[in-house]
Enzyme design. Structure first.
Site, PDB file in Angstrom:
ATOM      1  N   GLY A 170       0.765  -1.241   0.000  1.00 27.83           N
ATOM      2  CA  GLY A 170       0.000   0.000   0.000  1.00 27.83           C
ATOM      3  C   GLY A 170       0.794   1.288   0.000  1.00 27.83           C
ATOM      4  N   SER A 196      -8.227  -4.830  -3.355  1.00 28.81           N
ATOM      5  CA  SER A 196      -8.791  -4.654  -2.023  1.00 28.81           C
ATOM      6  C   SER A 196      -9.102  -3.186  -1.759  1.00 28.81           C
ATOM      7  CB  SER A 196      -7.822  -5.187  -0.974  1.00 28.81           C
ATOM      8  OG  SER A 196      -6.555  -4.646  -1.193  1.00 28.81           O
ATOM      9  N   ARG A 197      -9.873  -2.969  -0.713  1.00 32.24           N
ATOM     10  CA  ARG A 197     -10.099  -1.610  -0.230  1.00 32.24           C
ATOM     11  C   ARG A 197      -9.035  -1.302   0.815  1.00 32.24           C
ATOM     12  NH1 ARG A 197     -14.922   0.291  -1.916  1.00 32.24           N
ATOM     13  NH2 ARG A 197     -16.468  -1.247  -2.597  1.00 32.24           N
ATOM     14  N   ALA A 198      -8.929  -0.042   1.195  1.00 27.38           N
ATOM     15  CA  ALA A 198      -7.957   0.353   2.205  1.00 27.38           C
ATOM     16  C   ALA A 198      -8.231  -0.361   3.521  1.00 27.38           C
ATOM     17  CB  ALA A 198      -8.023   1.859   2.429  1.00 27.38           C
ATOM     18  N   ILE A 199      -7.181  -0.813   4.183  1.00 27.01           N
ATOM     19  CA  ILE A 199      -7.309  -1.321   5.557  1.00 27.01           C
ATOM     20  C   ILE A 199      -6.659  -0.284   6.478  1.00 27.01           C
ATOM     21  CG2 ILE A 199      -6.938  -3.268   7.111  1.00 27.01           C
ATOM     22  CD1 ILE A 199      -6.339  -4.973   4.574  1.00 27.01           C
ATOM     23  N   THR A 200      -5.342  -0.097   6.279  1.00 20.94           N
ATOM     24  CA  THR A 200      -4.641   0.899   7.090  1.00 20.94           C
ATOM     25  C   THR A 200      -4.206   2.104   6.248  1.00 20.94           C
ATOM     26  OG1 THR A 200      -2.612  -0.354   6.690  1.00 20.94           O
ATOM     27  CG2 THR A 200      -3.758  -0.774   8.749  1.00 20.94           C
ATOM     28  N   SER A 201      -4.417   2.064   4.938  1.00 24.17           N
ATOM     29  CA  SER A 201      -3.910   3.118   4.062  1.00 24.17           C
ATOM     30  C   SER A 201      -5.000   4.149   3.752  1.00 24.17           C
ATOM     31  CB  SER A 201      -3.395   2.496   2.762  1.00 24.17           C
ATOM     32  OG  SER A 201      -4.481   2.007   2.003  1.00 24.17           O
ATOM     33  N   ASP A 258       0.543 -10.771  10.922  1.00 22.15           N
ATOM     34  CA  ASP A 258       0.160 -11.046   9.545  1.00 22.15           C
ATOM     35  C   ASP A 258       0.759 -12.369   9.065  1.00 22.15           C
ATOM     36  OD1 ASP A 258      -0.913 -10.723   7.060  1.00 22.15           O
ATOM     37  OD2 ASP A 258       0.421  -9.095   6.423  1.00 22.15           O
TER      38      ASP A 258
END
Lengths: 512, 512
Positions: A170, A196-201, A258
């Site tokens: 990201g 994917s969509r943003a998780i932490t970004s 992770d």
């Protein structure tokens, strides 16, 4: 056990049924027990974990949002509960916690129980901690990947070779997929891209693409688009390829671990039928070192070889945002401007044509990067992108400036003369989140300088956009306090002085 | 048990006594047993680990080099052996292997047995693996540090405040200590600096300093110099402050683990009596990220607080060599040229005066960096350096160009036009080692360009020096194959393509 239900609207990330303490005693249920829930006369059955909550009345049970969505019953409907045995996978998880390496069948039983909601969040967490404490072997990584493939949908395209790409980590502003997919598809190769969509970004590729076209296609819609035009850019979450992954990610995030990075990515690629892929690992400032990146790429290559996916890797520069825009809407504007040859943003073009070129070479083309560039310059990539927009249900005539940015904006000026020595990607991402990202696609940061460029005191370095004027002040403060852009002379060696003891936490990114 | 000895000249890093298999059976000795060895009539006793080797004749034992040095007996001399009990520390090591955290007394017993050679290399390795597998708590780090202090010499200066500095990680070409020590000492602060030799790098500060003055002072000589002129730059290995560290490092290196990083450094500082220190953590290309660096600095601060050492930290740029010279002799030339104001090398001066300035501020001075610069510019630093050279037994009149470089040399030219985008510190260090470093101080690489500078095709980028002309070809090849200097346009995003599966090993640096 018959109960009246209440949809309590609590979102726990797991199927939980809330039951009164007295009822629990009467029926012999304890927190963590598994029950089957079904309405008489309905074929729909769900599995849920019991939690005891005395705010629930007797003879009544509360359903969390996940369960409400599955059962689709109105408040007051009658259901029956049947206590289930502990799933066998629980015993396997305990073995893994002690470091025992597991065969395919055991890992499959865990993943199946995760997908079928037979395991509680705590049990999933324990499994992930076990994998984190005693890292996966390459065999286990393969088994987990295949278990994740075999518990979800598969795309099932009738093509001999299917191409894919993946970027790790990201990097802010990375529009590579938005350019590389149409370039590769325009060259005649099949590239069914899920993102994917943003998780932490600040924005994931699915968020970026959604700023100008629908991305929530289901697997049948996705198949139809790719069969017709060779490529797509859709949100992975809607297509249910390897759905266990989404459940694992929700449990990993609060722990900042992770362990499933490789299976998570490779299962999605395998479920899409990929035979060849390019893995892009950005390195730089806050990211991995090139030697770590190379090790990671080699792990993917080994795993890919076992799974029948030919992986090529690219170590790329990730020491600053790619291009000038950060935030889904602003990035979508920038990507569209480049693909339409309205704007020339050299680093975006170099990276996208470099990655696309590697995919083209995997597909047997010569001089991949040169070919990718000519597909971009000639307008063939734009034409393909318009097809993708159109087939995914968007308006291919959309102009970049029609994508909205935040109503409020402010420009941050440099407080000194100098050269841009470093950028702090994490601070830029979190400042964009302060401005409203990723939920609000209009939140944005535009950079006016890149690494190595000169800037004079009083010249613009950032412009911030948000729907909230208060957020702009907060984001500006955050940028300054975290040296989002370090300006100095080229021979200044001290980056930061630390003279006070205080607790600090390492940044954790879970972007795939 | 009486035996005749043979000094067999094998260097094992541990006291080992080789004994014939028949004798071993007769006397009930097994490999790994500990014995005391002493010559009748001599007060000198040594402890050694038994190894069975049938190349040793009966009634005769072989002594490894370490043991020969301790016992100082001629071949044929008679000694007695007495079997010893297993040291108690072995039981403690086994507990630590299973993750049990140890109190001071237990850790002290281990360190004492390490220093007194009661533990075999295997046992020390097991201990280090235990520390690596279950990381040290902050308490254990303190106990290990103090145990290492309490099993060695201490400097014992009669000063209220003693200053020190430390750089982590061995950035090539780092001459900071050679400049910062004379600057700080010239300002009237006490700085008894011990430095290490290269372990995995091209040159340690002790190697650099030794190119123009003796550095093998013992602790009494070091004390005398510092008492007289406030500062010194000596080799830590000769002064026996915290000697356990050197034994631990020898065992850590083949395993590429480094669980004792903090105690290793802090024990040496404490043994020198430091009350205040600046820790320099370079970040960049192949090194740590700034967030990792900050966490590391904070760990040192916490540990320092527990040990009565006030630590300030500096995160500095380590993305390329400091200055232009790599290799002990060439670096010594460059450092002397800067301290004598013959040459202006901006990054060396910025870093050295920045670090020296932080030390000066710890000592209560204002505007430390400005003061450090004026001490350098005014010649006071040179004057102090001349005193240090003279008191350590060197010739203060030595001119930089009198320090020899390799007889053979070659200049590497750029094969393209462009900008220097990145440098590979590890490749530069290993190429210098190919040229003969660290043993041969004449081996050197001189850079002709630094990051961000332009270069034209055919212009010089490196000059290599070695005593071996063959080594020059090998080093040049190594530099090219590992992209020691990456030249390209600023918008080239792909750093490296990886398309073939092969095993690769992460680089491990054990520089303190």
């Amino acid at each position: 056990m018959e109960f009246e239900i209440r949809n309590v609207g609590i979102d726990t990330g797991a199927n939980v049924v809330l039951i009164n303490g007295h009822d629990a005693t009467v029926y012999g249920l304890a927190p963590g027990d598994r029950v089957e829930i079904y309405a008489e006369g309905s074929s729909r059955k769900s599995i849920a974990i019991v939690d005891v909550a005395n705010l629930t009345k007797r003879n009544r049970i509360g359903l969390t949002s996940e369960l409400s969505r599955e059962l689709r019953l109105r408040n007051g409907a009658k259901v029956k509960l049947a206590k289930m045995e502990q799933p066998k996978s629980l015993a396997v998880i305990k073995e893994r916690l002690r470091g025992r390496r597991l065969p395919y069948e055991s890992l499959y039983s865990i993943v199946r129980d995760v997908v079928e909601r037979r395991l509680s969040r705590d049990e999933i967490t324990a499994f992930l901690v076990g994998l984190h404490a005693h890292s996966l072997t390459i065999e286990e990584a393969e088994y987990m990947s295949m278990a994740m493939v075999n518990t979800g949908e598969v795309l099932g395209l009738k093509k001999k070779r299917i191409f894919d790409k993946h970027s790790i980590g990201g990097t802010p502003g990375d529009k590579t997929t938005l350019l590389a997919v149409p370039i590769v598809a325009a060259a005649g190769l099949t590239i069914p891209k899920t993102s994917s969509r943003a998780i932490t970004s600040a924005a994931g590729t699915a968020d970026r693409a959604e700023a100008f076209m629908p991305v929530n296609l289901n697997v049948d819609e996705m198949r139809r688009v790719v069969n017709r035009i060779n490529g797509c850019i859709v949100w992975g979450g809607a297509v249910h390829l390897a759905p266990a992954d989404d459940i694992f990610i929700r449990a990993e995030y609060p722990l900042s671990i992770d362990p499933l990075l490789l299976p998570s990515i490779m299962s999605k690629k395998k479920a899409a039928g990929a035979t060849d892929m390019v893995l892009d690992v950005p390195v730089g400032d806050k990211e991995k070192s090139p030697s770590d990146a190379e090790l990671l790429i080699r792990d993917f290559m080994y795993l890919g070889r076992r799974m029948g996916i030919n992986v090529h890797g690219a170590i790329t520069r990730g020491d600053q945002p790619i291009g000038y825009a950060i935030g889904a809407g602003a990035e979508a504007r920038e990507a569209l401007s480049v693909i339409r040859n309205i704007k020339n943003v050299p680093d975006i073009i170099d990276k996208a044509t470099g990655i696309a070129g590697m995919i083209l070479e995997l597909g047997g083309k010569r001089q991949g990067k040169k070919l990718a560039k000519s597909i971009l310059r000639s307008g063939l990539a734009e034409k393909k992108m318009n097809e993708i927009i159109s087939w995914q249900g968007g308006d291919p005539k959309i102009r970049p400036e029609e994508i909205p940015l935040g109503r409020h904006s402010a420009t941050v000026l440099s407080d000194r003369n100098g050269t841009v020595l470093s950028m702090n990607n994490i601070a830029l991402a979190s400042a964009t989140r302060i401005l409203g990202a990723p939920l609000d696609k209009r939140a944005a940061i535009i950079l006016h300088r890149k690494l190595g460029e000169n800037v004079k005191k009083g010249e613009a370095v950032f412009t911030l956009y948000s729907e909230s004027s208060g957020a702009i002040d907060d984001a500006e403060k955050h940028l300054r306090e975290n040296s989002a852009m370090l300006i100095g002379s080229g021979n200044e060696m001290l980056i930061k002085r630390i003279v006070k003891v205080k607790t600090s936490h390492p940044h954790f990114a879970l972007e795939r």
